[in-house]
Design an enzyme around this catalytic site. Structure first.
Site, short mmCIF file in Angstrom:
data_model
loop_
_atom_site.label_atom_id
_atom_site.label_comp_id
_atom_site.label_asym_id
_atom_site.label_seq_id
_atom_site.Cartn_x
_atom_site.Cartn_y
_atom_site.Cartn_z
N ASN A 162 0.57 -0.72 0.30
CA ASN A 162 0.15 0.17 -0.08
C ASN A 162 1.06 1.42 0.36
O ASN A 162 1.84 1.09 -0.10
CB ASN A 162 -1.32 -0.38 0.97
CG ASN A 162 -0.15 0.24 2.81
OD1 ASN A 162 0.71 0.24 2.86
ND2 ASN A 162 -0.48 -0.95 3.94
N GLY A 222 -2.13 -9.92 3.82
CA GLY A 222 -2.62 -10.65 2.37
C GLY A 222 -0.41 -11.33 1.90
O GLY A 222 0.63 -11.08 3.46
N VAL A 223 -0.25 -10.46 0.95
CA VAL A 223 1.04 -10.66 -0.10
C VAL A 223 1.86 -10.05 1.18
O VAL A 223 3.05 -10.33 1.68
CB VAL A 223 0.97 -10.78 -0.89
CG1 VAL A 223 0.73 -9.67 -1.43
CG2 VAL A 223 2.58 -11.82 -1.69
N ASP A 224 1.69 -8.91 1.02
CA ASP A 224 2.45 -8.24 1.81
C ASP A 224 3.49 -8.17 3.34
O ASP A 224 3.73 -7.95 3.92
CB ASP A 224 1.56 -6.38 1.90
CG ASP A 224 2.54 -5.50 2.59
OD1 ASP A 224 4.01 -5.57 2.48
OD2 ASP A 224 1.86 -3.87 2.24
N SER A 236 -3.44 -6.71 -7.01
CA SER A 236 -4.50 -5.84 -6.15
C SER A 236 -5.91 -6.84 -6.07
O SER A 236 -7.11 -5.74 -6.28
CB SER A 236 -5.19 -4.61 -6.93
OG SER A 236 -4.57 -3.33 -7.69
N GLY A 282 -6.60 -9.42 -4.05
CA GLY A 282 -7.43 -10.29 -2.96
C GLY A 282 -8.17 -8.65 -2.19
O GLY A 282 -8.98 -7.96 -2.48
N VAL A 283 -7.25 -8.23 -1.21
CA VAL A 283 -7.68 -7.22 -0.57
C VAL A 283 -8.27 -5.74 -1.50
O VAL A 283 -9.70 -4.86 -1.35
CB VAL A 283 -6.78 -6.02 0.62
CG1 VAL A 283 -7.51 -5.12 1.49
CG2 VAL A 283 -7.23 -7.55 1.51
N1 AR6 Z 1 1.91 -15.64 -2.13
C1 AR6 Z 1 2.11 -15.14 -3.25
N2 AR6 Z 1 0.27 -14.93 -3.55
C2 AR6 Z 1 -0.79 -14.23 -1.93
C3 AR6 Z 1 0.41 -14.12 -0.57
C4 AR6 Z 1 1.58 -15.30 -0.94
N3 AR6 Z 1 2.34 -15.76 0.58
N4 AR6 Z 1 -0.49 -14.08 0.22
C5 AR6 Z 1 -1.91 -14.03 -1.02
N5 AR6 Z 1 -1.75 -13.76 -2.34
P1 AR6 Z 1 -3.77 -9.22 -1.22
P2 AR6 Z 1 -3.57 -6.21 -2.86
C6 AR6 Z 1 -2.18 -13.51 -2.71
O1 AR6 Z 1 -4.85 -8.86 -0.57
O2 AR6 Z 1 -5.33 -7.01 -3.59
C7 AR6 Z 1 -1.79 -5.38 1.92
O3 AR6 Z 1 -2.89 -5.32 3.12
C8 AR6 Z 1 -4.02 -13.75 -2.96
O4 AR6 Z 1 -4.31 -14.59 -3.13
O5 AR6 Z 1 -2.22 -9.10 -0.67
O6 AR6 Z 1 -2.92 -5.53 -3.96
C9 AR6 Z 1 -1.82 -4.59 1.32
O7 AR6 Z 1 -0.41 -3.85 2.41
C10 AR6 Z 1 -4.39 -12.67 -3.53
O8 AR6 Z 1 -4.19 -13.08 -5.38
O9 AR6 Z 1 -3.08 -7.76 -2.19
C11 AR6 Z 1 -2.24 -3.54 1.16
O10 AR6 Z 1 -3.61 -2.76 2.46
C12 AR6 Z 1 -3.30 -11.66 -4.41
O11 AR6 Z 1 -1.89 -11.93 -3.30
C13 AR6 Z 1 -3.77 -4.47 0.38
O12 AR6 Z 1 -2.93 -5.55 1.12
C14 AR6 Z 1 -2.98 -10.27 -3.89
O13 AR6 Z 1 -3.36 -9.86 -2.62
C15 AR6 Z 1 -3.43 -4.28 -1.10
O14 AR6 Z 1 -4.32 -5.62 -1.90
#
Ligand code: AR6
Length: 165
Positions: A23, A31-33, A116, A118-119
């Site tokens: 973010n 999530g991944v972050d 983008s 996920g959340v």
């Molecule tokens: N390895 C690979 N992919 C993953 C993993 C992992 N360990 N964990 C989740 N994913 P998101 P966004 C996938 O929500 O939508 C955070 O809080 C997940 O299945 O991580 O860009 C940041 O700080 C999905 O397909 O990221 C921001 O505030 C993808 O990663 C916000 O979320 C992205 O999901 C960013 O939201």
């Protein structure tokens, strides 16, 4: 030049750079972050604090500390607001700016999460089409990068990518 799909956890990949779906604060999140910060250890957050955040669509690089990857490229995907707020162009910019940053540092391998989707709520099929199209366009101009991985975590994205690639 290889473009691959891999169903795995981004924090386990041995590549020159993994891309973080961060973010604008670059100070961690869920999530991944969250997974990347947990696996890299607290030094990653210390380095991120010095970057003064990152605008949506842009990318910044750090070391990867305890991760098997060598670097983390932090990019900020758009929050989906219905599609009329430049979300598609901003998502394209994430892939383009991240891969150009890696290329400019002569890196050879890079792995992307599904930014983008996920959340941040970006429709998964639209996001996959943008990701693949942008990477294929960029690939024509790359010299140092030999391997690009779409690292996929969930079955819905896996199905979409398998159909598109
Ligand atoms: N390895 C690979 N992919 C993953 C993993 C992992 N360990 N964990 C989740 N994913 P998101 P966004 C996938 O929500 O939508 C955070 O809080 C997940 O299945 O991580 O860009 C940041 O700080 C999905 O397909 O990221 C921001 O505030 C993808 O990663 C916000 O979320 C992205 O999901 C960013 O939201």
């Amino acid at each position: 030049m290889e473009i691959l799909i891999e169903k795995s956890d981004l924090t386990k990949l041995h590549v020159d750079a993994i891309v973080n779906a961060a973010n604008e604060s670059l100070l961690g999140g869920g999530g991944v972050d969250g997974a990347i910060h947990r696996a890299a250890g607290s030094e990653l957050l210390q380095e991120c604090k010095k970057l003064n955040g990152c605008p949506t669509g842009e990318a910044k690089i750090t070391k990867a500390y305890l991760l098997p990857a060598k670097h983390v490229i932090h990019t900020v995907g758009p929050i989906w607001k219905g599609g009329n707020c430049n979300e598609k162009q901003l998502l394209k910019n994430c892939y383009k700016n991240s891969i150009r940053l890696a290329e400019n540092l002569n890196l050879e391998s890079i792995a992307f999460p599904n930014i983008s989707t996920g959340v941040y709520g970006f429709p998964k099929k639209d996001a996959a089409e943008i990701a693949i199209k942008t990477i294929k366009e960029e690939a024509k101009q790359l010299k140092s990068i030999r391997k690009i991985i779409f690292c996929i975590f969930d079955d819905e994205n896996l199905n979409i990518y398998q159909n598109l690639l």
